[in-house]
Design a protein around this motif. Sequence first.
Motif, PDB file in Angstrom:
ATOM      1  N   ASP A   5      -3.862  19.469 -62.756  1.00 15.14           N
ATOM      2  CA  ASP A   5      -2.525  18.977 -62.508  1.00 15.14           C
ATOM      3  C   ASP A   5      -2.294  18.782 -60.929  1.00 15.14           C
ATOM      4  OD1 ASP A   5      -1.257  20.041 -65.417  1.00 15.14           O
ATOM      5  OD2 ASP A   5      -3.057  20.771 -65.028  1.00 15.14           O
ATOM      6  N   ASP A   6      -1.562  17.746 -60.609  1.00 13.45           N
ATOM      7  CA  ASP A   6      -1.362  17.442 -59.112  1.00 13.45           C
ATOM      8  C   ASP A   6      -0.295  18.583 -58.672  1.00 13.45           C
ATOM      9  OD1 ASP A   6      -2.412  15.204 -59.009  1.00 13.45           O
ATOM     10  OD2 ASP A   6      -0.899  14.042 -59.407  1.00 13.45           O
ATOM     11  N   PHE A  50       3.607  15.556 -70.231  1.00 15.34           N
ATOM     12  CA  PHE A  50       3.098  16.743 -70.610  1.00 15.34           C
ATOM     13  C   PHE A  50       2.487  16.951 -72.030  1.00 15.34           C
ATOM     14  CE2 PHE A  50       6.981  17.437 -67.720  1.00 15.34           C
ATOM     15  CZ  PHE A  50       6.356  18.233 -66.748  1.00 15.34           C
ATOM     16  N   ARG A  51       1.477  17.795 -72.062  1.00 15.40           N
ATOM     17  CA  ARG A  51       0.892  18.152 -73.421  1.00 15.40           C
ATOM     18  C   ARG A  51       1.678  19.448 -73.839  1.00 15.40           C
ATOM     19  NH1 ARG A  51      -5.158  19.478 -71.838  1.00 15.40           N
ATOM     20  NH2 ARG A  51      -5.133  20.094 -74.246  1.00 15.40           N
ATOM     21  N   SER A  52       1.638  19.623 -75.077  1.00 17.74           N
ATOM     22  CA  SER A  52       2.516  20.798 -75.694  1.00 17.74           C
ATOM     23  C   SER A  52       1.559  21.748 -75.437  1.00 17.74           C
ATOM     24  CB  SER A  52       2.317  20.654 -77.091  1.00 17.74           C
ATOM     25  OG  SER A  52       1.325  20.844 -77.896  1.00 17.74           O
ATOM     26  N   PRO A  53       2.241  23.129 -75.263  1.00 20.88           N
ATOM     27  CA  PRO A  53       1.895  24.311 -75.120  1.00 20.88           C
ATOM     28  C   PRO A  53       0.491  24.806 -76.264  1.00 20.88           C
ATOM     29  CG  PRO A  53       4.129  24.498 -74.586  1.00 20.88           C
ATOM     30  CD  PRO A  53       4.034  23.301 -75.229  1.00 20.88           C
ATOM     31  N   GLU A  54       0.978  24.282 -77.453  1.00 20.65           N
ATOM     32  CA  GLU A  54       0.029  24.686 -78.455  1.00 20.65           C
ATOM     33  C   GLU A  54      -1.334  23.622 -78.397  1.00 20.65           C
ATOM     34  OE1 GLU A  54       4.247  25.392 -79.470  1.00 20.65           O
ATOM     35  OE2 GLU A  54       3.122  23.702 -78.856  1.00 20.65           O
ATOM     36  N   ASN A  55      -1.084  22.411 -77.670  1.00 13.99           N
ATOM     37  CA  ASN A  55      -2.472  21.760 -77.574  1.00 13.99           C
ATOM     38  C   ASN A  55      -3.141  22.314 -76.493  1.00 13.99           C
ATOM     39  OD1 ASN A  55      -3.497  18.990 -76.069  1.00 13.99           O
ATOM     40  ND2 ASN A  55      -3.655  18.800 -78.264  1.00 13.99           N
ATOM     41  N   MET A  67      -3.116  19.840 -67.903  1.00  8.09           N
ATOM     42  CA  MET A  67      -1.954  20.157 -68.674  1.00  8.09           C
ATOM     43  C   MET A  67      -0.968  19.139 -68.741  1.00  8.09           C
ATOM     44  SD  MET A  67      -1.707  24.355 -68.147  1.00  8.09           S
ATOM     45  CE  MET A  67      -1.489  24.119 -66.560  1.00  8.09           C
ATOM     46  N   SER A  68      -1.121  18.322 -67.676  1.00  7.77           N
ATOM     47  CA  SER A  68      -0.075  17.166 -67.419  1.00  7.77           C
ATOM     48  C   SER A  68      -0.609  15.922 -66.803  1.00  7.77           C
ATOM     49  CB  SER A  68       1.173  17.690 -66.780  1.00  7.77           C
ATOM     50  OG  SER A  68       0.681  18.028 -65.496  1.00  7.77           O
ATOM     51  N   ARG A  69       0.219  15.058 -66.661  1.00 12.06           N
ATOM     52  CA  ARG A  69      -0.477  13.644 -66.056  1.00 12.06           C
ATOM     53  C   ARG A  69       0.809  13.030 -65.340  1.00 12.06           C
ATOM     54  NH1 ARG A  69      -4.702  10.076 -69.712  1.00 12.06           N
ATOM     55  NH2 ARG A  69      -5.727  11.767 -70.322  1.00 12.06           N
ATOM     56  N   GLY A  70       0.433  12.690 -64.165  1.00 10.16           N
ATOM     57  CA  GLY A  70       1.360  12.147 -63.291  1.00 10.16           C
ATOM     58  C   GLY A  70       1.967  13.003 -61.943  1.00 10.16           C
ATOM     59  N   HIS A  96       0.802   6.800 -71.883  1.00  9.67           N
ATOM     60  CA  HIS A  96       0.823   7.597 -72.904  1.00  9.67           C
ATOM     61  C   HIS A  96       1.883   8.688 -73.006  1.00  9.67           C
ATOM     62  CE1 HIS A  96      -2.716   5.518 -73.249  1.00  9.67           C
ATOM     63  NE2 HIS A  96      -3.560   6.486 -72.724  1.00  9.67           N
ATOM     64  N   LYS A  97       3.011   8.409 -73.653  1.00  6.42           N
ATOM     65  CA  LYS A  97       4.155   9.520 -73.925  1.00  6.42           C
ATOM     66  C   LYS A  97       3.498  10.709 -74.570  1.00  6.42           C
ATOM     67  CE  LYS A  97       7.649   6.058 -73.377  1.00  6.42           C
ATOM     68  NZ  LYS A  97       9.118   5.500 -73.906  1.00  6.42           N
TER      69      LYS A  97
END
Length: 375
Positions: A234-235, A208-213, A185-188, A146-147
């Motif tokens: 987050d890892d 990454f998710r956006s800061p707003e999200n 907040m991120s994956r990977g 999922h980008k």
Amino acid sequence: MGKKPTVAFLRPSQYFLGEPQSQPALGIMYLAAQIRKHGYETTIYDLSACERDKYDLSKVEEYDIYGVTATYLDYDTSEFLCRKLKAKYPNSKFIVGGMVINNMEYHANREIFDTTFVNDSEWTILDYLKDVESGTPKKTYIGKVHKTLDDIPFPARDLIQVQGSESIFYKKKSYYPGGTTSMIMSRGCVGQCNFCSEKFNVNFKLRFRSPENIQGEIEECIEKYGIHQMRMQDDDISMAKPFITKVLPILSKLPIAYRVSCRVDKVTPEFFKQLIESNCREIGFGLESGDDETLKTLGKFTTAEQNYNACKWAKEAGLIVRGFMMFGVPGENKENLQHTYDFLTKVKPYVDLLTACYLVPFPDSDFFKNPEKFN
């Protein structure tokens, strides 16, 4: 097409954690939110506080499909849980996903699990449900990267019967009333650790998710659930400085307290000051060893000096510091252990809580697949 199937997600016993409900399972909350958004009836049964293999299923109602998440530590009890439910509801379908399935899909017991899900499943579960409606479900669904993580709805926290306790922080300290939650907040991960399987899985590319999200989800936690305390799952909070430097100013303006994990090789004293200013209260480091040779064997690409500096700088900035150590590394000898002992003596003033364990390589990790490389 048949009627839309109903789905119940299950979190199995996590008897190995002190208070598992203090950190709700993000995976199934994301999946529940996704399928509900598309019109499917769903719920979550959090059974993580049950004793191992001692489930009271009297309150688990009948659904068309039961989905369970499984890690390496709880796959057996996940299977046991679904076996009991299958005996109670023999006409229901059972599906399984999670880290153990990502790397050991072949390990799933097909007498119990009708379908397995590999990698991120927020979109493949929709494909599966449509296939169930048409009577053509597959045995395995493999998710793609999922980008754009912002497309995934916020986790369905309203389906969790217990909003966690205050125990995510050291000595059960509470900075706000109202419980705790998990968030990411991120994956990977960019790590190349030889005991971990993520580096061989393209699905774990850093996204990454956006800061707003991120801000939107935190505000929902506060306004809808009264939750101000988060464990960021987050890892590594330091993996992408351009991203985190955009997020930290947003977090600093919110009435929250949170805890993170971090590598030791991409940090500075100023970074830890920024974390404190953004309402971060605790940080955990995967130190693993105080010996450079052992760290090289582990594939950490870090040094004992970097371990020491990270702990010292974080503590001096005002953070509660947790350290995680690993013993039983291939090739580890008395000299290596002496270096680690000396390191622990030196770093002790800067670490509030130290956790140590024996090395257990994840299946599909370099240690697991190529043991001859490491003697």
